[in-house]
Write a protein that holds these residues in place. Structure first.
Motif, PDB file in Angstrom:
ATOM      1  N   VAL A  58     -34.849  65.833  46.374  1.00 48.53           N
ATOM      2  CA  VAL A  58     -33.540  65.465  45.837  1.00 48.53           C
ATOM      3  C   VAL A  58     -32.900  66.697  45.207  1.00 48.53           C
ATOM      4  O   VAL A  58     -33.366  67.201  44.192  1.00 48.53           O
ATOM      5  CB  VAL A  58     -33.651  64.337  44.786  1.00 48.53           C
ATOM      6  CG1 VAL A  58     -32.258  63.937  44.293  1.00 48.53           C
ATOM      7  CG2 VAL A  58     -34.391  63.134  45.342  1.00 48.53           C
ATOM      8  N   ALA A  59     -31.842  67.188  45.844  1.00 49.12           N
ATOM      9  CA  ALA A  59     -31.141  68.367  45.326  1.00 49.12           C
ATOM     10  C   ALA A  59     -29.882  67.930  44.587  1.00 49.12           C
ATOM     11  O   ALA A  59     -29.240  66.955  44.970  1.00 49.12           O
ATOM     12  CB  ALA A  59     -30.771  69.291  46.482  1.00 49.12           C
ATOM     13  N   ASN A  60     -29.582  68.654  43.533  1.00 54.00           N
ATOM     14  CA  ASN A  60     -28.345  68.451  42.773  1.00 54.00           C
ATOM     15  C   ASN A  60     -27.716  69.839  42.628  1.00 54.00           C
ATOM     16  O   ASN A  60     -28.066  70.596  41.744  1.00 54.00           O
ATOM     17  CB  ASN A  60     -28.697  67.829  41.413  1.00 54.00           C
ATOM     18  CG  ASN A  60     -27.477  67.667  40.526  1.00 54.00           C
ATOM     19  OD1 ASN A  60     -26.391  68.139  40.840  1.00 54.00           O
ATOM     20  ND2 ASN A  60     -27.671  67.000  39.390  1.00 54.00           N
ATOM     21  N   ILE A  61     -26.827  70.170  43.535  1.00 60.11           N
ATOM     22  CA  ILE A  61     -26.331  71.550  43.660  1.00 60.11           C
ATOM     23  C   ILE A  61     -24.796  71.583  43.609  1.00 60.11           C
ATOM     24  O   ILE A  61     -24.135  70.773  44.262  1.00 60.11           O
ATOM     25  CB  ILE A  61     -26.795  72.160  45.013  1.00 60.11           C
ATOM     26  CG1 ILE A  61     -28.330  72.184  45.118  1.00 60.11           C
ATOM     27  CG2 ILE A  61     -26.193  73.563  45.233  1.00 60.11           C
ATOM     28  CD1 ILE A  61     -29.036  73.178  44.232  1.00 60.11           C
ATOM     29  N   THR A  62     -24.271  72.536  42.857  1.00 63.45           N
ATOM     30  CA  THR A  62     -22.830  72.794  42.880  1.00 63.45           C
ATOM     31  C   THR A  62     -22.602  74.125  43.590  1.00 63.45           C
ATOM     32  O   THR A  62     -23.122  75.148  43.156  1.00 63.45           O
ATOM     33  CB  THR A  62     -22.271  72.860  41.447  1.00 63.45           C
ATOM     34  OG1 THR A  62     -22.585  71.634  40.775  1.00 63.45           O
ATOM     35  CG2 THR A  62     -20.754  73.039  41.467  1.00 63.45           C
ATOM     36  N   GLY A  63     -21.876  74.082  44.697  1.00 64.13           N
ATOM     37  CA  GLY A  63     -21.675  75.311  45.466  1.00 64.13           C
ATOM     38  C   GLY A  63     -20.564  75.152  46.476  1.00 64.13           C
ATOM     39  O   GLY A  63     -19.879  74.125  46.503  1.00 64.13           O
ATOM     40  N   PRO A  64     -20.396  76.167  47.333  1.00 62.09           N
ATOM     41  CA  PRO A  64     -19.314  76.138  48.320  1.00 62.09           C
ATOM     42  C   PRO A  64     -19.488  75.004  49.329  1.00 62.09           C
ATOM     43  O   PRO A  64     -20.597  74.763  49.812  1.00 62.09           O
ATOM     44  CB  PRO A  64     -19.405  77.503  49.006  1.00 62.09           C
ATOM     45  CG  PRO A  64     -20.728  78.071  48.637  1.00 62.09           C
ATOM     46  CD  PRO A  64     -21.180  77.407  47.387  1.00 62.09           C
ATOM     47  N   ALA A  65     -18.388  74.328  49.656  1.00 66.70           N
ATOM     48  CA  ALA A  65     -18.450  73.198  50.583  1.00 66.70           C
ATOM     49  C   ALA A  65     -18.912  73.661  51.957  1.00 66.70           C
ATOM     50  O   ALA A  65     -18.651  74.787  52.381  1.00 66.70           O
ATOM     51  CB  ALA A  65     -17.084  72.542  50.682  1.00 66.70           C
ATOM     52  N   GLY A  66     -19.633  72.775  52.640  1.00 68.64           N
ATOM     53  CA  GLY A  66     -20.121  73.064  53.981  1.00 68.64           C
ATOM     54  C   GLY A  66     -21.630  72.949  54.065  1.00 68.64           C
ATOM     55  O   GLY A  66     -22.292  72.610  53.082  1.00 68.64           O
ATOM     56  N   LYS A  67     -22.145  73.230  55.278  1.00 62.59           N
ATOM     57  CA  LYS A  67     -23.585  73.149  55.506  1.00 62.59           C
ATOM     58  C   LYS A  67     -24.240  74.492  55.229  1.00 62.59           C
ATOM     59  O   LYS A  67     -23.711  75.533  55.630  1.00 62.59           O
ATOM     60  CB  LYS A  67     -23.868  72.724  56.946  1.00 62.59           C
ATOM     61  CG  LYS A  67     -23.504  71.285  57.218  1.00 62.59           C
ATOM     62  CD  LYS A  67     -23.917  70.873  58.624  1.00 62.59           C
ATOM     63  CE  LYS A  67     -23.590  69.405  58.850  1.00 62.59           C
ATOM     64  NZ  LYS A  67     -23.945  68.980  60.227  1.00 62.59           N
ATOM     65  N   HIS A  68     -25.368  74.434  54.562  1.00 62.42           N
ATOM     66  CA  HIS A  68     -26.090  75.649  54.181  1.00 62.42           C
ATOM     67  C   HIS A  68     -27.575  75.476  54.465  1.00 62.42           C
ATOM     68  O   HIS A  68     -28.173  74.483  54.030  1.00 62.42           O
ATOM     69  CB  HIS A  68     -25.922  75.910  52.682  1.00 62.42           C
ATOM     70  CG  HIS A  68     -24.493  76.021  52.244  1.00 62.42           C
ATOM     71  ND1 HIS A  68     -23.803  77.205  52.297  1.00 62.42           N
ATOM     72  CD2 HIS A  68     -23.620  75.085  51.793  1.00 62.42           C
ATOM     73  CE1 HIS A  68     -22.563  76.996  51.862  1.00 62.42           C
ATOM     74  NE2 HIS A  68     -22.422  75.724  51.555  1.00 62.42           N
ATOM     75  N   GLY A  69     -28.167  76.454  55.188  1.00 64.69           N
ATOM     76  CA  GLY A  69     -29.608  76.442  55.446  1.00 64.69           C
ATOM     77  C   GLY A  69     -30.386  76.183  54.159  1.00 64.69           C
ATOM     78  O   GLY A  69     -30.042  76.719  53.100  1.00 64.69           O
TER      79      GLY A  69
END
Ligand SMILES: *[C@@H]1O[C@H](CO)[C@@H](O)[C@H](O)[C@H]1NC(C)=O
Ligand SMILES: *[C@@H]1O[C@H](CO)[C@@H](O)[C@H](O)[C@H]1NC(C)=O
Ligand SMILES: [Cu+2]
Ligand SMILES: [Zn+2]
Length: 179
Positions: A58-69
């Motif tokens: 379960v990730a809780n991440i704030t970052g740039p929109a889109g898919k990321h490896g």
């Protein structure tokens, strides 16, 4: 005497299963090793043992929109903008792939899909390969979120079958025992 032996066996087996059931990685934006104040927390990733097998991520991440490896890497040295975490965690010498592929690195957890850069994204994946013991033990390994999308080995680029062509490393952390 017999009772003592049975008790001893019970205690040993209980210890073995009671080992790690939860782990966590605090994820930091890729940082320069000589700037002590450069660490910017972007979120957390929790790993929870599921009864009967598998690990829930379960990730809780704030970052740039889109898919990321979204991968477990072999080392936990976060320096050199996450480059020192090495390659994908690959104890069985396989090719890069999708989480659902048989031929995949243990660390291959696909992509995190960040829907909105202005708030935390909660991203969940359940995986049957990563574990908290044995050859596939992820405790003490690095975790990397890439700037680009992982093509899951199918993009036809020279690095599709090693890194999923996911580009540079945006953020990383160390997977540690949590509970
Ligand atoms: C996600 O992290 C933020 C802090 O960045 C926190 O406020 C929020 O409660 C977290 N969400 C969940 C579901 O844990
Ligand atoms: C990390 O690796 C990338 C890609 O190989 C490279 O462009 C970048 O300069 C490296 N950064 C550092 C700080 O080593
Ligand atoms: Cu990676
Ligand atoms: Zn991989």
């Amino acid at each position: 005497m017999i009772k003592a032996i049975i008790l001893a066996i019970f205690c040993i087996s209980t210890l073995a299963v009671a080992d790690v059931t939860k782990a966590r990685a605090m994820i930091y934006k890729a940082m320069d090793e000589f700037k002590a104040d450069s660490n910017e927390l972007v979120g957390t990733i929790d790993f929870i043992q599921i009864d009967g097998g598998g690990v829930k991520v379960v990730a809780n991440i704030t970052g740039p929109a889109g898919k990321h490896g979204f991968h477990v890497h072999e080392k936990s040295d976060l320096s050199k903008k996450c480059n020192n975490t090495g390659g994908h965690f690959n104890p069985f010498g396989k090719q890069h792939g999708a989480p659902t592929d048989e031929n995949r690195h243990v660390g291959d957890l696909g992509n995190i899909d960040i829907s909105d850069s202005s708030k935390p994204t909660i991203w969940t994946i359940t995986d049957k390969i990563i574990s908290f013991s044995g050859d596939s033990n992820i405790i003490g390994k690095g975790f990397v979120i890439h700037a680009g999308e992982d093509d899951l080995g199918k993009g036809g680029h020279p690095d599709s079958l090693t890194t999923g062509h996911a580009g540079s490393r945006w953020a990383c952390g160390v997977i540690g025992k949590h509970e």
